[in-house]
Scaffold this motif. Sequence first.
Motif, short mmCIF file in Angstrom:
data_model
loop_
_atom_site.label_atom_id
_atom_site.label_comp_id
_atom_site.label_asym_id
_atom_site.label_seq_id
_atom_site.Cartn_x
_atom_site.Cartn_y
_atom_site.Cartn_z
N ILE A 57 0.84 -1.20 0.00
CA ILE A 57 0.00 0.00 0.00
C ILE A 57 0.88 1.25 0.00
N GLU A 58 0.22 2.40 -0.16
CA GLU A 58 0.95 3.67 -0.02
C GLU A 58 0.40 4.38 1.22
N HIS A 59 0.95 5.56 1.55
CA HIS A 59 0.63 6.18 2.83
C HIS A 59 -0.84 6.55 3.04
N ASP A 78 -1.39 -0.51 -3.80
CA ASP A 78 -0.71 0.12 -4.95
C ASP A 78 0.02 -0.93 -5.79
N GLY A 79 0.41 -0.51 -6.97
CA GLY A 79 1.19 -1.40 -7.84
C GLY A 79 0.36 -2.51 -8.47
N ILE A 80 -0.95 -2.29 -8.61
CA ILE A 80 -1.80 -3.34 -9.17
C ILE A 80 -1.67 -3.37 -10.69
N SER A 81 -1.84 -2.21 -11.30
CA SER A 81 -1.87 -2.16 -12.76
C SER A 81 -0.51 -1.71 -13.29
N GLN A 82 0.14 -2.60 -13.98
CA GLN A 82 1.48 -2.34 -14.52
C GLN A 82 1.56 -2.90 -15.93
N GLY A 95 -10.05 6.28 -7.84
CA GLY A 95 -10.56 5.39 -8.90
C GLY A 95 -10.64 3.95 -8.42
N ARG A 96 -10.08 3.68 -7.28
CA ARG A 96 -10.18 2.36 -6.64
C ARG A 96 -10.42 2.59 -5.15
N PHE A 97 -11.08 1.61 -4.50
CA PHE A 97 -11.19 1.63 -3.04
C PHE A 97 -9.82 1.24 -2.46
N ALA A 141 -10.55 10.90 -11.63
CA ALA A 141 -9.96 9.94 -10.69
C ALA A 141 -8.53 9.56 -11.11
N HIS A 142 -7.66 9.42 -10.11
CA HIS A 142 -6.23 9.20 -10.39
C HIS A 142 -5.98 8.10 -11.43
N ILE A 143 -6.60 6.95 -11.25
CA ILE A 143 -6.27 5.85 -12.19
C ILE A 143 -6.94 6.02 -13.55
N THR A 196 -4.51 8.60 -15.26
CA THR A 196 -3.18 8.09 -15.59
C THR A 196 -3.21 6.86 -16.50
N ASN A 197 -4.40 6.27 -16.65
CA ASN A 197 -4.56 5.19 -17.63
C ASN A 197 -6.01 5.15 -18.10
N PRO A 198 -6.32 5.94 -19.12
CA PRO A 198 -7.73 6.09 -19.54
C PRO A 198 -8.35 4.83 -20.17
N ARG A 199 -7.56 3.82 -20.40
CA ARG A 199 -8.07 2.53 -20.92
C ARG A 199 -9.03 2.71 -22.10
N GLY A 200 -8.71 3.60 -22.99
CA GLY A 200 -9.53 3.79 -24.18
C GLY A 200 -10.31 5.09 -24.19
N ALA A 218 6.38 2.03 -16.37
CA ALA A 218 6.57 0.92 -15.43
C ALA A 218 6.90 1.53 -14.07
N ARG A 219 5.92 1.50 -13.15
CA ARG A 219 6.10 2.16 -11.84
C ARG A 219 6.86 1.26 -10.88
N ARG A 220 7.82 1.85 -10.18
CA ARG A 220 8.64 1.08 -9.24
C ARG A 220 8.79 1.84 -7.93
C1 HEM Z 1 -2.15 3.82 -9.89
C2 HEM Z 1 -1.23 6.03 -5.69
C3 HEM Z 1 1.64 9.20 -7.97
C4 HEM Z 1 0.68 7.03 -12.15
C5 HEM Z 1 -2.18 4.17 -8.55
C6 HEM Z 1 -2.94 3.50 -7.54
C7 HEM Z 1 -2.66 4.11 -6.36
C8 HEM Z 1 -1.74 5.18 -6.63
C9 HEM Z 1 -3.21 3.75 -4.99
C10 HEM Z 1 -3.91 2.32 -7.75
C11 HEM Z 1 -3.21 1.02 -7.77
C12 HEM Z 1 -2.83 0.53 -9.13
O1 HEM Z 1 -3.65 0.53 -10.05
O2 HEM Z 1 -1.69 0.12 -9.27
C13 HEM Z 1 -0.35 7.07 -5.95
C14 HEM Z 1 0.16 7.97 -4.95
C15 HEM Z 1 0.97 8.86 -5.60
C16 HEM Z 1 0.95 8.51 -7.00
C17 HEM Z 1 -0.17 7.91 -3.48
C18 HEM Z 1 1.76 10.01 -5.06
C19 HEM Z 1 2.13 10.13 -3.82
C20 HEM Z 1 1.59 8.92 -9.30
C21 HEM Z 1 2.24 9.67 -10.33
C22 HEM Z 1 1.95 9.08 -11.51
C23 HEM Z 1 1.13 7.92 -11.22
C24 HEM Z 1 3.12 10.91 -10.11
C25 HEM Z 1 2.36 9.48 -12.90
C26 HEM Z 1 2.24 10.72 -13.34
C27 HEM Z 1 -0.12 5.95 -11.87
C28 HEM Z 1 -0.52 4.98 -12.86
C29 HEM Z 1 -1.35 4.06 -12.22
C30 HEM Z 1 -1.42 4.48 -10.84
C31 HEM Z 1 -0.10 4.93 -14.32
C32 HEM Z 1 -2.02 2.84 -12.83
C33 HEM Z 1 -3.33 3.24 -13.44
C34 HEM Z 1 -3.97 2.06 -14.17
O3 HEM Z 1 -3.29 1.42 -14.95
O4 HEM Z 1 -5.16 1.84 -13.97
N1 HEM Z 1 -1.47 5.20 -7.98
N2 HEM Z 1 0.13 7.43 -7.17
N3 HEM Z 1 0.92 7.86 -9.88
N4 HEM Z 1 -0.67 5.62 -10.67
FE1 HEM Z 1 -0.32 6.57 -8.94
#
Ligand code: HEM
Length: 485
Positions: A220-222, A227-231, A314-316, A353-355, A358-362, A381-383
């Motif tokens: 998880i994140e803070h 986190d790290g589900i979709s890669q 975008g996710r619980f 929503a964040h996800i 960052t990934n509009p899936r179409g 590729a998030r690490r």
């Molecule tokens: C997905 C948290 C910063 C790009 C996620 C998810 C969480 C999360 C909880 C959902 C889990 C998942 O699908 O893997 C955070 C937090 C951040 C942060 C707490 C900052 C403190 C960023 C940044 C970017 C980013 C700076 C890029 C600009 C993505 C992408 C996904 C994602 C690409 C996957 C979306 C998908 O494929 O559905 N993030 N994130 N995140 N995040 Fe972040």
Amino acid sequence: DLIFIWFLLALFADSKTNRRFKDMALTEQDFKNLPETGIDPDNSGKYQALLDDLQGNILKGHGRDYTVDIFVQWKSDDIPAVKEWIINFTKGYVTSAQLQADESRRYRDQKVSGSVFANFYLTRIGYETLGFEAFQIPKNQPFTMGMQYEGIRTSLGDPKVTDWEVGYQQKIHSLIAIADDDQDSLLKFANQITQELSKIATVLHQENGFILRNKDGQVIEHFGFVDGISQPLFIKRDIVKAQASDRNFSKWDPRAPLDLVLVKDPNGQTEDSYGSYLVYRKLEQNVKAFREDQQALAQALKIQNELAGAYVMGRFPDGTPVTISDVPMHPRNPPNNFNYDQDLTATKCPFHAHIRKTNPRGDSVRNSNVNLEEERGHRIARRAVSYGEKDLTNASTEGSGLLFLCFQADIENQFNFMQARWSNANNFVKVGVGPDPLIGSPQGTQHWPTEWSKSSTQDYNFKLWVKMKGGEYFFAPSISSLKNL
Ligand code: HEM
């Protein structure tokens, strides 16, 4: 005579190996089309040379629990000594993609823990300091300019450089990143490195990272979300696993071609020497304020607190996508086989929503001349790992967050595009959807569903509780180029 015959035979054998090697060099097609089931490092075939010369952690996260990142500036008065140190560090510690896979297999089969994991990265200034000529330095534009560059800083919405942490305000040359499951021995190793470096470099800064987990052991994140589900996936094991839980990728295919993250290393010593660009950003999370804002949003919308959080992310917290359900479903493997086709007007998952951003899936393909392949080309590729407070019951306001790392082949088209053109943008898919409430720099207003799956919305400006504290663009050179400085 015998020696002469032996010499001829050796020559012949060598030319044969070379020819075989040449025959095996990967083609452009190998980079554009991944085999259906990805690369199998247990049976690497034509990818063997690539995996041997590529640094680990790029095609798959190293999965170690603790990390230390050491940012350095080389002293320019004894470059031969600097090069010798880098060569020795590479030979002794830098982990190849192949070794990473071999070690994780050994762990699975025999429970033998892997050795310390190490990466070595260079900035453009780092290359120059080591004496590389312009034509030998990787050419991606943001990498050339650096993250402090004004035009980049403003397009990403980053604070002024003088407001960054001091270590990141300097000119960084290299990043030495080490990771291990044993924190004590990792910190000892970090000290040893720092001491060794004292004669030939200035250590600018050190970050200590770790993996946060929830009670079920998920990463998880803070803010408490899995986190790290979709890669993007490249490796057979990951693909087979995802395929099994995600019903054959009918709605979302996480597989990615190698050219999403790899580029040819101009200094590689083999035909299959590749590297990747690394974006590194320290992102502080104000956990207390985020939770309060989430609560205030829930009250304003008259909805459950958890649903308000899901509208942000975008996710619980347990990973359930809010486009699928208005309550968390406590899945063992959070689903990733979904898109927004059943949610075109964003009544379930808001566009902001964040996800979704960052990934509009179409989403970005509809009503535009962008095709899905292009949209998928923005993936990264998030690490990331967390830093700061380890006890989540202490909702910190500062000093905790994410060491956000991501790999890509083209920073402008991937990380920078995602942050600037999607997360920050007020217009995304549609005019005036507002910024990504998690990481988008404030511009415009977000519209939130007052009832899940119904069309009524309410405006609310969720504040930005993630603060960029500094960062830089790096290149992960091929191992052969580092051994041959
Ligand atoms: C997905 C948290 C910063 C790009 C996620 C998810 C969480 C999360 C909880 C959902 C889990 C998942 O699908 O893997 C955070 C937090 C951040 C942060 C707490 C900052 C403190 C960023 C940044 C970017 C980013 C700076 C890029 C600009 C993505 C992408 C996904 C994602 C690409 C996957 C979306 C998908 O494929 O559905 N993030 N994130 N995140 N995040 Fe972040």
